[in-house]
Design an enzyme around this catalytic site. Structure first.
Site, PDB file in Angstrom:
ATOM      1  N   GLU A  18       0.847  -1.201   0.000  1.00 36.25           N
ATOM      2  CA  GLU A  18       0.000   0.000   0.000  1.00 36.25           C
ATOM      3  C   GLU A  18       0.878   1.244   0.000  1.00 36.25           C
ATOM      4  O   GLU A  18       2.100   1.165   0.121  1.00 36.25           O
ATOM      5  CB  GLU A  18      -0.895   0.017   1.246  1.00 36.25           C
ATOM      6  CG  GLU A  18      -2.291  -0.556   1.034  1.00 36.25           C
ATOM      7  CD  GLU A  18      -3.227   0.433   0.344  1.00 36.25           C
ATOM      8  OE1 GLU A  18      -2.749   1.478  -0.143  1.00 36.25           O
ATOM      9  OE2 GLU A  18      -4.430   0.154   0.286  1.00 36.25           O
ATOM     10  N   ASN A 146      -9.452   6.431   2.841  1.00 35.79           N
ATOM     11  CA  ASN A 146      -8.450   5.725   2.058  1.00 35.79           C
ATOM     12  C   ASN A 146      -7.745   6.684   1.107  1.00 35.79           C
ATOM     13  O   ASN A 146      -7.163   7.668   1.548  1.00 35.79           O
ATOM     14  CB  ASN A 146      -9.095   4.547   1.318  1.00 35.79           C
ATOM     15  CG  ASN A 146      -8.288   3.274   1.424  1.00 35.79           C
ATOM     16  OD1 ASN A 146      -7.073   3.305   1.343  1.00 35.79           O
ATOM     17  ND2 ASN A 146      -8.947   2.159   1.612  1.00 35.79           N
ATOM     18  N   ASP A 196      -9.967   2.099  -3.527  1.00 34.98           N
ATOM     19  CA  ASP A 196      -8.898   2.012  -2.539  1.00 34.98           C
ATOM     20  C   ASP A 196      -7.995   3.240  -2.679  1.00 34.98           C
ATOM     21  O   ASP A 196      -8.442   4.364  -2.525  1.00 34.98           O
ATOM     22  CB  ASP A 196      -8.143   0.692  -2.717  1.00 34.98           C
ATOM     23  CG  ASP A 196      -7.392   0.247  -1.470  1.00 34.98           C
ATOM     24  OD1 ASP A 196      -6.991   1.117  -0.681  1.00 34.98           O
ATOM     25  OD2 ASP A 196      -7.178  -0.960  -1.299  1.00 34.98           O
TER      26      ASP A 196
END
Length: 292
Positions: A18, A146, A196
């Site tokens: 991420e 996010n 996301d």
């Protein structure tokens, strides 16, 4: 219609990669692995990855121009210097919450979200971390805050809330780091997967990684769907523009929860590189301002 061609892939074996950010001076891509907690630096030229283990799960990190990083750990915010242990910063009460995605604005301030650890709705918040270490709660009422980004002019802020499939926008003061009232820009209902991580290009378009959607949705500044970029794996997690001309889109992916033998596993857990027909908005290093 935005164009992107897959030109690179690195099988880094990530469980849940991420928070990618391009480090221009070093020509490296920094990213975190949340589940196997680490801060990582990929050298695209050699394919090597420098991995720094973290003592707790890490949601995101802000890379500083001096080599230090602010790491958002399950235990709170810390400053990590190469070769040293993380040093705590003032943090919110972490009971029942944990950090998620984060990104630096053009003034080098780190914006990072929290979410309820039990998955409860409405327990997420957004924090601003100054170069001085001061931490301020800026917004509340999210489920899973996010992907974040700013318009090329720096006066519009974007934030994804994954659970309600929502993309919010609000006015932004790039000098004061203040937020205006947020409004819904786009709802990803009917789209494949869940929104996301996100990045903004020089034309103001929003490139949104779609968890479980095997792709990246590209939206106009007004929230209209302009196109879709397929990814060779099911779980794209986030994106960042990089490369010398900022015309390469780097995509982090996850392998967690996927069966290695399944048809949709593909390049899960890899870092992907796409050549695009645009370039990205530069993302500042922590504490280093791009604001004139």
């Amino acid at each position: 219609m935005p164009k992107a061609t897959l030109v690179g892939r690195w099988r880094v074996g990530a469980q849940l990669a991420e928070g990618p950010v391009w480090i221009a001076d070093e020509r490296r891509l920094a990213y975190v692995d949340i589940v196997e907690p680490s801060l990582n630096h990929l050298d695209p030229a050699s394919g090597t990855v420098a991995r720094v283990p973290m003592p707790a799960k890490i949601g995101s990190a802000a890379i500083g121009a001096d080599g230090r990083a602010v790491v958002a750990l399950a235990s709170g915010l810390h400053v990590h210097a190469p070769g040293g242990a993380p040093v705590p910063l003032p943090s919110p009460n972490m009971r029942g919450i944990h950090f998620n995605d984060g990104k630096c604005d053009a003034a080098g301030r780190f914006w990072v979200g929290t979410r309820a650890s039990d998955g409860g709705n409405g327990g997420g918040a957004l924090f601003r971390v100054e170069a001085s270490g001061a931490v301020t709660q800026m917004a509340t009422g999210f489920d899973v805050p996010n992907g974040m980004g700013w318009s090329p002019c720096g006066r519009v802020f974007y934030l994804i809330d994954t659970v309600p499939h929502a993309l919010y926008t609000c006015a932004f003061d790039p000098v004061a780091g203040a937020l205006g009232e947020r409004t819904l820009l786009h709802r990803f209902d009917g789209r494949r997967g869940k929104p996301d991580g996100m990045a903004v290009d020089a034309e103001g378009r929003l490139w949104c990684a779609m968890w479980d959607g095997a792709g990246i949705a590209v939206l106009s500044p007004g929230g209209d769907l302009l196109g879709w970029i397929d990814t060779p794996c099911r779980r794209a997690t986030s994106v960042a523009f990089g490369g010398p001309a900022l015309d390469r889109l780097f995509v982090t992916t996850a392998s967690i929860g996927l069966d290695r033998g399944s048809d949709d596993y593909g390049l899960a857990g890899s870092i992907l590189e796409y050549r695009t027909d645009t370039c990205g908005v530069p993302v500042a290093m922590f504490g280093a301002s791009l604001v004139a």
